[in-house]
Write an enzyme that holds these catalytic residues in place. Structure first.
Site, short mmCIF file in Angstrom:
data_model
loop_
_atom_site.label_atom_id
_atom_site.label_comp_id
_atom_site.label_asym_id
_atom_site.label_seq_id
_atom_site.Cartn_x
_atom_site.Cartn_y
_atom_site.Cartn_z
N TYR A 1 61.44 35.98 45.14
CA TYR A 1 62.08 36.42 44.04
C TYR A 1 63.21 37.26 44.25
O TYR A 1 63.56 37.63 45.38
CB TYR A 1 61.14 36.85 43.10
N ARG B 1 41.90 34.76 43.30
CA ARG B 1 41.27 33.44 42.76
C ARG B 1 39.81 33.96 42.54
O ARG B 1 39.24 33.31 41.31
CB ARG B 1 41.32 32.45 43.87
N GLN C 1 53.13 44.31 36.39
CA GLN C 1 54.06 43.84 37.60
C GLN C 1 55.20 43.18 37.12
O GLN C 1 55.34 42.08 36.09
CB GLN C 1 53.37 42.65 38.47
C1 LIG Z 1 47.12 31.43 40.36
C2 LIG Z 1 47.62 32.34 41.27
C3 LIG Z 1 49.00 33.01 40.66
C4 LIG Z 1 49.41 34.14 41.45
N1 LIG Z 1 50.49 34.81 40.96
C5 LIG Z 1 51.00 35.97 41.36
C6 LIG Z 1 51.95 36.82 40.79
O1 LIG Z 1 52.25 36.56 39.68
N2 LIG Z 1 52.48 37.89 41.44
C7 LIG Z 1 51.81 38.25 42.89
O2 LIG Z 1 52.40 39.20 43.19
N3 LIG Z 1 50.97 37.40 43.39
C8 LIG Z 1 50.67 36.12 42.85
N4 LIG Z 1 49.65 35.67 43.44
C9 LIG Z 1 49.19 36.07 44.66
C10 LIG Z 1 47.61 37.02 44.57
O3 LIG Z 1 47.96 38.07 43.99
C11 LIG Z 1 47.05 37.14 45.90
O4 LIG Z 1 48.22 37.83 46.79
C12 LIG Z 1 46.72 35.97 46.84
O5 LIG Z 1 46.06 34.84 45.70
C13 LIG Z 1 45.60 36.10 47.55
O6 LIG Z 1 44.33 36.67 47.18
P1 LIG Z 1 43.11 35.92 46.96
O7 LIG Z 1 42.87 35.14 48.49
O8 LIG Z 1 42.03 36.71 46.70
O9 LIG Z 1 43.33 34.87 45.98
C14 LIG Z 1 49.05 34.53 42.70
C15 LIG Z 1 47.65 33.80 43.40
C16 LIG Z 1 47.22 32.80 42.60
C17 LIG Z 1 45.95 32.18 42.91
#
Ligand SMILES: Cc1cc2nc3c(=O)[nH]c(=O)nc-3n(C[C@H](O)[C@H](O)[C@H](O)COP(=O)(O)O)c2cc1C
Length: 392
Positions: free
Chosen positions: A192, A325, A107
């Site tokens: 961003y 997560r 990414q």
């Molecule tokens: C610790 C953490 C870091 C994340 N960093 C990014 C990232 O670098 N780029 C991105 O597109 N989304 C990032 N996200 C968003 C996740 O990709 C995802 O969209 C969001 O956590 C929902 O998914 P989940 O409910 O399974 O955690 C991050 C989420 C978490 C929890």
């Protein structure tokens, strides 16, 4: 284990072929996560090699959001992609993932004004479409992340230098090919730089990059075209988060902006997939209309439960999905879900700490040691509790 298998998750375990021939063995991606475990210069560490290899059974792995230039970095210890050293470090990651039978996408990103570290690296200001600062009282969306508040006042990019920033994305894509990635995803969201250009509040430009929807989308499309030129459209995906007003981005023209944007994506035939995040994925009309308008594969996510995602795959509402997560604490998440095994809970306090703890030390399932295979509050084996556990 078959009698414990939760009913209804089967659609997540059918293979999916993406344009260009990449076949995902299941519909469960590990979503991109910033985890700040690289070397200080942005070179991926051995710990990262281990982290991604541990999770190779995901249908598709996404890397951390990875800056394409020094000024595009917003987090200490975030991995980067603008030097040969970075690419060589990433190559160790892709080799390890491929050796385990996995697939991995880089990414690529530029944080723009979401930056307060520049003065630590070089005495230069962050850049943005316009000199519009994130308010001092802006909520930090992450815990424990080593960044320093408040945000700096960004410098507005000169018209002539904007194509040079797009060139940085192109360079990152070239390095991604060299590093052996299966594709690149353009991070066009989450407040961003690309999202800043698309917005009405951070983009106050009066040149060809500001004003109308067409002008505000110009930078995103120039980036996309340069990245496509590197290795074809099937190597490229793009992530959008319509309505997600993070980092003080205002989304006040969603239907107009995103229908134009999807129309432009459709003109670039053969993209790998469109990645969409919606906080209200299951009910969002905007999601439904974007899905309908886009002529290609769609990865959609919105913190739903596995069963809901499976139903959406079955109905054709989306092609594949993923978790973030749950993958922090379950390196073998697809296997655990499929077999109805208990799910470990992540410790969010170590998400952004700088070592193996909370990163590579979560166990895979070990039938000989069920107790030791589950971290955090123990879950019952039944499907309801299992699916509940995913809604963390
Ligand atoms: C610790 C953490 C870091 C994340 N960093 C990014 C990232 O670098 N780029 C991105 O597109 N989304 C990032 N996200 C968003 C996740 O990709 C995802 O969209 C969001 O956590 C929902 O998914 P989940 O409910 O399974 O955690 C991050 C989420 C978490 C929890």
């Amino acid at each position: 284990m078959n009698d414990m298998k939760p009913m209804g998750l089967e659609p997540l375990y059918t293979p999916l072929q993406l344009p260009g021939g990449l076949t995902l063995p299941n519909r469960i991606a590990m979503l991109p996560m910033t985890r700040v475990r690289a070397e200080i210069d942005g070179t991926p560490s051995d710990l990262m090699v281990e982290f991604f290899a541990q999770r190779a059974s995901a249908g598709l792995l996404f890397t951390d959001s990875t800056p394409v230039s020094a000024v595009g970095r917003g987090f200490l210890n975030a991995p980067a992609m603008f030097t040969t050293e970075h690419a060589l470090g990433w190559r160790k990651v892709t080799d390890a993932v491929h050796a385990k039978g996995g697939r991995i996408i880089l990414q690529i990103n530029h944080v723009g004004r979401v930056n307060n570290l520049q003065f630590l690296q070089r005495n230069i200001a962050p850049v943005a479409p316009s000199a519009v600062r994130i308010p001092r009282n802006s909520r930090m969306i992450t815990i424990n992340i080593p960044r320093i508040t408040p945000y700096e006042m960004p410098r507005a990019l000169e018209t002539e230098e904007i194509p040079l920033v797009a060139d940085e994305f192109e360079r990152a894509a070239r390095l991604a090919v060299f590093a052996g990635f299966d594709g690149v995803e353009v991070h066009a969201d989450s407040g961003y730089l690309i999202h800043q250009f698309l917005s009405t509040n951070v983009n106050q430009r009066t040149d060809r990059y500001g004003g109308s929807v067409q002008n505000r989308a110009r930078f995103a499309l120039e980036v996309l075209d340069k990245v496509i030129a590197v290795n074809g459209p099937e190597y490229v995906s793009i992530k959008l988060t319509p309505g997600f007003q993070v980092h003080n981005i205002e989304e006040d023209d969603i239907p107009e902006k995103y229908s134009y944007f999807i129309d432009q994506l459709n003109q670039r035939k053969g993209l790998s997939f469109l990645h969409l995040y919606f906080g209200d994925l299951a009910s969002s009309e905007v999601f439904r209309s974007m899905r309908q308008q886009f002529n290609g594969r769609v990865l959609a996510e919105g913190s739903l439960k596995a069963l809901q995602y499976a139903q959406m795959v079955a109905s054709g509402a989306l092609d594949f999905t993923g978790f973030a997560r749950a993958f922090i604490s379950n390196p073998d998440l697809p296997e655990r879900l499929r077999a109805g095994l208990p799910i470990s809970q992540p410790d969010m306090n170590t998400t952004y700490s700088l070592g193996a703890e909370g990163y590579t030390d979560y166990p895979k399932w070990n039938a000989a040691d069920p107790e030791g295979s589950v971290v955090g509050p123990k879950q019952h084996d039944d499907a309801d509790a299992l699916l509940q556990a995913l809604n963390i």
